[in-house]
Write a protein that holds these residues in place. Structure first.
Motif, PDB file in Angstrom:
ATOM      1  N   VAL A 209       0.042  -2.636  -1.288  1.00 16.91           N
ATOM      2  CA  VAL A 209      -1.577  -1.386  -2.074  1.00 16.91           C
ATOM      3  C   VAL A 209      -2.549  -1.927  -2.347  1.00 16.91           C
ATOM      4  N   PHE A 210      -2.605  -3.415  -2.284  1.00 17.54           N
ATOM      5  CA  PHE A 210      -3.951  -3.594  -2.276  1.00 17.54           C
ATOM      6  C   PHE A 210      -4.702  -3.818  -1.281  1.00 17.54           C
ATOM      7  N   LEU A 211      -4.106  -3.785   0.209  1.00 16.71           N
ATOM      8  CA  LEU A 211      -4.478  -3.324   1.660  1.00 16.71           C
ATOM      9  C   LEU A 211      -5.063  -1.843   1.491  1.00 16.71           C
ATOM     10  N   ALA A 212      -4.037  -0.949   1.096  1.00 16.26           N
ATOM     11  CA  ALA A 212      -5.059   0.460   0.890  1.00 16.26           C
ATOM     12  C   ALA A 212      -5.709   0.190   0.322  1.00 16.26           C
ATOM     13  N   GLY A 213      -5.947  -0.330  -0.733  1.00 19.42           N
ATOM     14  CA  GLY A 213      -7.389  -0.312  -1.903  1.00 19.42           C
ATOM     15  C   GLY A 213      -8.360  -1.106  -1.245  1.00 19.42           C
ATOM     16  N   MET A 214      -8.374  -1.660  -0.540  1.00 17.44           N
ATOM     17  CA  MET A 214      -9.429  -2.787   0.429  1.00 17.44           C
ATOM     18  C   MET A 214      -9.451  -1.761   1.579  1.00 17.44           C
ATOM     19  N   ALA A 215      -9.320  -0.805   2.292  1.00 16.12           N
ATOM     20  CA  ALA A 215      -8.945   0.385   3.501  1.00 16.12           C
ATOM     21  C   ALA A 215      -9.992   1.116   3.055  1.00 16.12           C
ATOM     22  N   VAL A 216      -9.746   1.530   1.430  1.00 16.02           N
ATOM     23  CA  VAL A 216     -10.225   3.115   1.094  1.00 16.02           C
ATOM     24  C   VAL A 216     -11.308   2.120   0.098  1.00 16.02           C
ATOM     25  N   PHE A 217     -11.569   1.116  -0.506  1.00 13.95           N
ATOM     26  CA  PHE A 217     -13.039   0.666  -1.061  1.00 13.95           C
ATOM     27  C   PHE A 217     -13.445   0.003  -0.127  1.00 13.95           C
ATOM     28  N   ILE A 218     -13.792  -0.246   0.691  1.00 12.68           N
ATOM     29  CA  ILE A 218     -14.326  -1.796   1.349  1.00 12.68           C
ATOM     30  C   ILE A 218     -14.690  -1.858   2.492  1.00 12.68           C
ATOM     31  N   SER A 219     -13.571  -1.685   3.630  1.00 10.26           N
ATOM     32  CA  SER A 219     -13.722  -1.019   4.697  1.00 10.26           C
ATOM     33  C   SER A 219     -12.913  -0.413   6.169  1.00 10.26           C
ATOM     34  N   PRO A 220     -12.808   0.634   6.189  1.00  6.19           N
ATOM     35  CA  PRO A 220     -11.353   1.422   6.928  1.00  6.19           C
ATOM     36  C   PRO A 220     -11.041   0.608   8.020  1.00  6.19           C
ATOM     37  N   SER A 221     -11.462  -0.790   8.176  1.00  2.00           N
ATOM     38  CA  SER A 221     -10.704  -2.122   9.384  1.00  2.00           C
ATOM     39  C   SER A 221      -9.293  -2.304   8.297  1.00  2.00           C
ATOM     40  N   TRP A 222      -9.489  -2.020   7.379  1.00  2.62           N
ATOM     41  CA  TRP A 222      -8.000  -2.420   6.738  1.00  2.62           C
ATOM     42  C   TRP A 222      -7.362  -2.426   6.751  1.00  2.62           C
ATOM     43  N   TRP A 223      -7.158  -0.485   7.146  1.00  5.67           N
ATOM     44  CA  TRP A 223      -6.067   0.240   7.503  1.00  5.67           C
ATOM     45  C   TRP A 223      -5.054  -0.599   9.058  1.00  5.67           C
TER      46      TRP A 223
END
Length: 173
Positions: free
Chosen positions: A57-71
């Motif tokens: 869930v943290f990684l999804a949040g990083m992808a949504v709110f920080i950078s799409p590269s986290w996907w």
């Protein structure tokens, strides 16, 4: 404070002296040492699985709110979660848990599969709505895993109480 230290000592005593626990805490019990090992492994594994879900869930949040590269990391970590779910299912069989726990572990594997299906079906033109079920399914997965962990934690309390009784007997002799 002393009680907390005693509880920590018991917990670490169980983890460090696992051979002692598996050989001696089963005396007078119908559970074999091997089954006990698998039950302890399951308890550790289910809590690890829950921690992995929180990381996901943290990684999804990083992808949504920080950078799409986290996907990419989110997708890669999903495979680890799926593998861990399959291992938990195997350990439930080896630990000879009750049918309820077996059903819960099976439900966890099913929900993990549904996680992948909801995303893969969303790429089909008229099925993009299935992506909306992805976070809902994640909540269900977290709920089932957490309730399974709490139910099976009773086993952990039994193991530690038997272990402390055996250790008290050993220290008194």
């Amino acid at each position: 404070m002393r009680d907390r230290l005693c509880n920590l000592q018991k917990l670490f005593g169980v983890l460090i002296n696992m051979k002692y626990v598996s050989n001696h805490a089963t005396k007078g019990s119908s559970i074999s040492p091997v089954v006990r090992w698998f039950r302890i492994l399951f308890l550790i594994g289910i809590w690890l699985f829950i921690a992995c879900l929180l990381i996901q869930v943290f990684l999804a949040g990083m992808a949504v709110f920080i950078s799409p590269s986290w996907w990419a990391m989110h997708i890669m970590f999903a495979h680890i979660i799926g593998f861990l779910a399959l291992i938990l299912l195997a350990v439930v069989f080896l630990g000879r848990f009750q049918q309820k726990v077996l059903a819960s572990a099976g439900m966890i594997v099913f929900l993990v599969l549904m996680q992948g299906i909801t995303i893969h079906l969303s790429h089909i033109p008229n099925l993009s709505l299935t992506a909306a079920f992805h976070p809902v399914n994640a909540l269900l997965l977290f709920w089932v895993a957490t309730s399974t962990a709490w139910k099976t934690s009773k086993t952990w309390r039994i193991i530690t109480s038997q272990t402390s009784a055996v250790q008290d007997q050993a220290h008194s002799t």
